[in-house]
Design a protein around this motif. Structure first.
Motif, PDB file in Angstrom:
ATOM      1  N   GLU A 136       0.807  -1.217   0.000  1.00 59.86           N
ATOM      2  CA  GLU A 136       0.000   0.000   0.000  1.00 59.86           C
ATOM      3  C   GLU A 136       0.847   1.278   0.000  1.00 59.86           C
ATOM      4  O   GLU A 136       0.296   2.382   0.009  1.00 59.86           O
ATOM      5  CB  GLU A 136      -0.919   0.035   1.231  1.00 59.86           C
ATOM      6  CG  GLU A 136      -2.035  -0.992   1.224  1.00 59.86           C
ATOM      7  CD  GLU A 136      -1.535  -2.391   1.593  1.00 59.86           C
ATOM      8  OE1 GLU A 136      -0.575  -2.477   2.387  1.00 59.86           O
ATOM      9  OE2 GLU A 136      -2.093  -3.369   1.081  1.00 59.86           O
ATOM     10  N   ARG A 174       0.297   3.721  -2.907  1.00 63.70           N
ATOM     11  CA  ARG A 174      -1.056   4.291  -2.792  1.00 63.70           C
ATOM     12  C   ARG A 174      -1.090   5.388  -1.735  1.00 63.70           C
ATOM     13  O   ARG A 174      -1.620   6.482  -1.963  1.00 63.70           O
ATOM     14  CB  ARG A 174      -2.054   3.194  -2.431  1.00 63.70           C
ATOM     15  CG  ARG A 174      -3.496   3.688  -2.283  1.00 63.70           C
ATOM     16  CD  ARG A 174      -4.308   2.739  -1.432  1.00 63.70           C
ATOM     17  NE  ARG A 174      -3.831   2.693  -0.046  1.00 63.70           N
ATOM     18  CZ  ARG A 174      -4.201   1.781   0.838  1.00 63.70           C
ATOM     19  NH1 ARG A 174      -5.024   0.801   0.489  1.00 63.70           N
ATOM     20  NH2 ARG A 174      -3.738   1.815   2.079  1.00 63.70           N
ATOM     21  N   TYR A 210       1.408   4.848  -8.764  1.00 67.79           N
ATOM     22  CA  TYR A 210       0.531   3.958  -7.994  1.00 67.79           C
ATOM     23  C   TYR A 210      -0.405   3.183  -8.919  1.00 67.79           C
ATOM     24  O   TYR A 210      -0.565   1.959  -8.781  1.00 67.79           O
ATOM     25  CB  TYR A 210      -0.292   4.780  -6.997  1.00 67.79           C
ATOM     26  CG  TYR A 210      -1.621   4.159  -6.651  1.00 67.79           C
ATOM     27  CD1 TYR A 210      -1.708   2.991  -5.893  1.00 67.79           C
ATOM     28  CD2 TYR A 210      -2.819   4.723  -7.104  1.00 67.79           C
ATOM     29  CE1 TYR A 210      -2.928   2.408  -5.592  1.00 67.79           C
ATOM     30  CE2 TYR A 210      -4.044   4.150  -6.809  1.00 67.79           C
ATOM     31  CZ  TYR A 210      -4.093   2.990  -6.055  1.00 67.79           C
ATOM     32  OH  TYR A 210      -5.303   2.406  -5.769  1.00 67.79           O
ATOM     33  N   ARG A 211      -0.995   3.872  -9.851  1.00 63.91           N
ATOM     34  CA  ARG A 211      -1.964   3.239 -10.754  1.00 63.91           C
ATOM     35  C   ARG A 211      -1.312   2.141 -11.590  1.00 63.91           C
ATOM     36  O   ARG A 211      -1.886   1.063 -11.794  1.00 63.91           O
ATOM     37  CB  ARG A 211      -2.583   4.316 -11.660  1.00 63.91           C
ATOM     38  CG  ARG A 211      -3.693   3.822 -12.571  1.00 63.91           C
ATOM     39  CD  ARG A 211      -4.221   4.965 -13.414  1.00 63.91           C
ATOM     40  NE  ARG A 211      -3.150   5.596 -14.182  1.00 63.91           N
ATOM     41  CZ  ARG A 211      -3.292   6.735 -14.857  1.00 63.91           C
ATOM     42  NH1 ARG A 211      -4.436   7.388 -14.828  1.00 63.91           N
ATOM     43  NH2 ARG A 211      -2.282   7.244 -15.541  1.00 63.91           N
ATOM     44  N   ARG A 258      -2.079  -0.613  -8.424  1.00 64.27           N
ATOM     45  CA  ARG A 258      -3.511  -0.763  -8.651  1.00 64.27           C
ATOM     46  C   ARG A 258      -3.810  -1.767  -9.758  1.00 64.27           C
ATOM     47  O   ARG A 258      -4.783  -2.535  -9.670  1.00 64.27           O
ATOM     48  CB  ARG A 258      -4.137   0.591  -8.979  1.00 64.27           C
ATOM     49  CG  ARG A 258      -5.673   0.565  -8.961  1.00 64.27           C
ATOM     50  CD  ARG A 258      -6.282   1.830  -9.540  1.00 64.27           C
ATOM     51  NE  ARG A 258      -7.726   1.761  -9.472  1.00 64.27           N
ATOM     52  CZ  ARG A 258      -8.481   1.052 -10.296  1.00 64.27           C
ATOM     53  NH1 ARG A 258      -7.911   0.320 -11.254  1.00 64.27           N
ATOM     54  NH2 ARG A 258      -9.800   1.050 -10.167  1.00 64.27           N
ATOM     55  N   VAL A 296     -10.036  -6.070  -8.892  1.00 71.08           N
ATOM     56  CA  VAL A 296     -10.961  -4.996  -8.535  1.00 71.08           C
ATOM     57  C   VAL A 296     -12.381  -5.535  -8.401  1.00 71.08           C
ATOM     58  O   VAL A 296     -12.874  -6.254  -9.275  1.00 71.08           O
ATOM     59  CB  VAL A 296     -10.918  -3.868  -9.597  1.00 71.08           C
ATOM     60  CG1 VAL A 296     -11.860  -2.730  -9.202  1.00 71.08           C
ATOM     61  CG2 VAL A 296      -9.487  -3.350  -9.753  1.00 71.08           C
TER      62      VAL A 296
END
Length: 299
Positions: A132, A135, A193-194, A198, A203
């Protein structure tokens, strides 16, 4: 009491349609009036809003002083003043029974402000080796560089990112939208981050467009963001009470200290009234002297 129902309903329509207030704001205004209605019912007073006097309302305010702190009492009086001003505006009454009722003085408590060094320390304390980490860095950079509310941060969508134009689209209070400029470094952290974290998550349905996700692929809660910030503050031994809003407050304060005008800050923060933005005018006298000496013709 039936005599109040119609006027309260009409007033709520006025707030929603003519003043454009959100559903939550409208309900908060009506809560103030309903509190008065309950008081009248409890004391056996069948008085319509067109006939109620200042003395009756003053008795109600005295009663509320036993239950409410000065800030809550001030909000209650403000809500009642708005309602009776509406009745006068619509020619239901000739005058307002609230005209001579004073609002209790309350100090406006400002949250702690972080220095740029403290913000840097908080961000450096993020463990980028954790799943994390990227993020959390992107979130804190976005909170500070764009001055967002935490609800706006967790609601941010990938489709709201307009990096080529240098803006992000924010949906604020009452679903009002605004475009906020975003700097290149914050764009870089969001993209990192993406692309690095991510994209590897599974998702959950309904969160395909949500930018900041938890490890289970769902959207973050405001409480989770609060906890992340609290833990970082503890990690660096920061002796301040901070929350996500502290970053928003620091955003406005630092802009103002560096010469930005209130109107621009108001637009970026999504404040409906400039008076809300003026709360950030709590700067030291040296800065105010600098402004005077720079801009006033009689310097």
């Amino acid at each position: 009491m039936k005599s109040w129902t119609k006027f309260i309903t009409d007033y709520k329509s006025y707030l929603k349609i003519e003043r454009g207030l959100s559903v939550n704001s409208v309900e908060n205004y009506s809560l103030d009036i309903n509190r008065l209605v309950r008081y009248l019912e409890g004391t056996g007073q069948d008085i319509s809003p067109l006939k109620i006097t200042e003395e009756t309302i003053q008795d109600f305010i005295y009663k509320m002083a036993e239950e409410l702190n000065p800030r809550s009492r001030a909000r209650l009086i403000s809500g009642l003043k708005s309602f009776f001003n509406y009745l006068v505006f619509e020619d239901y009454r000739k005058d307002s029974p609230m005209e001579l009722i004073e609002v209790p003085k309350v100090g406006r408590k400002l949250p702690d402000t972080l220095s740029t060094e403290e913000i840097d320390d908080l961000i450096r304390a993020i463990d980028l080796s954790s799943n994390e980490g990227e993020r959390n860095r992107a979130m804190l950079e976005t909170l500070y560089s764009c001055g967002l509310r935490v609800s706006e941060l967790v609601g941010l969508k990938i489709s709201d990112l307009f990096f080529d134009e240098g803006f992000i689209k924010i949906t604020g209070k009452g679903n009002k939208q605004r475009f906020v400029p975003i700097g290149n470094s914050t764009q870089k952290y969001i993209s990192l981050y993406r692309d690095s974290m991510r994209n590897k998550l599974e998702v959950k349905k309904g969160h395909e467009d949500t930018l900041f996700l938890n490890r289970r692929g769902s959207g973050l809660t405001r409480a989770m963001v609060f906890t992340i910030i609290k833990r970082l503050a503890e990690a660096i031994g920061l002796n301040k009470s901070i929350s996500p809003h502290t970053f928003r407050h620091s955003f406005a304060t630092h802009l103002l200290e560096n010469g930005a005008d209130l109107r621009s800050i108001q637009l970026m923060m999504g404040h409906e009234s400039i008076t809300t933005t003026e709360v950030y005018m709590h700067l030291d006298r040296k800065f105010l002297n600098k402004i005077l000496n720079t801009y006033h013709p009689r310097k």
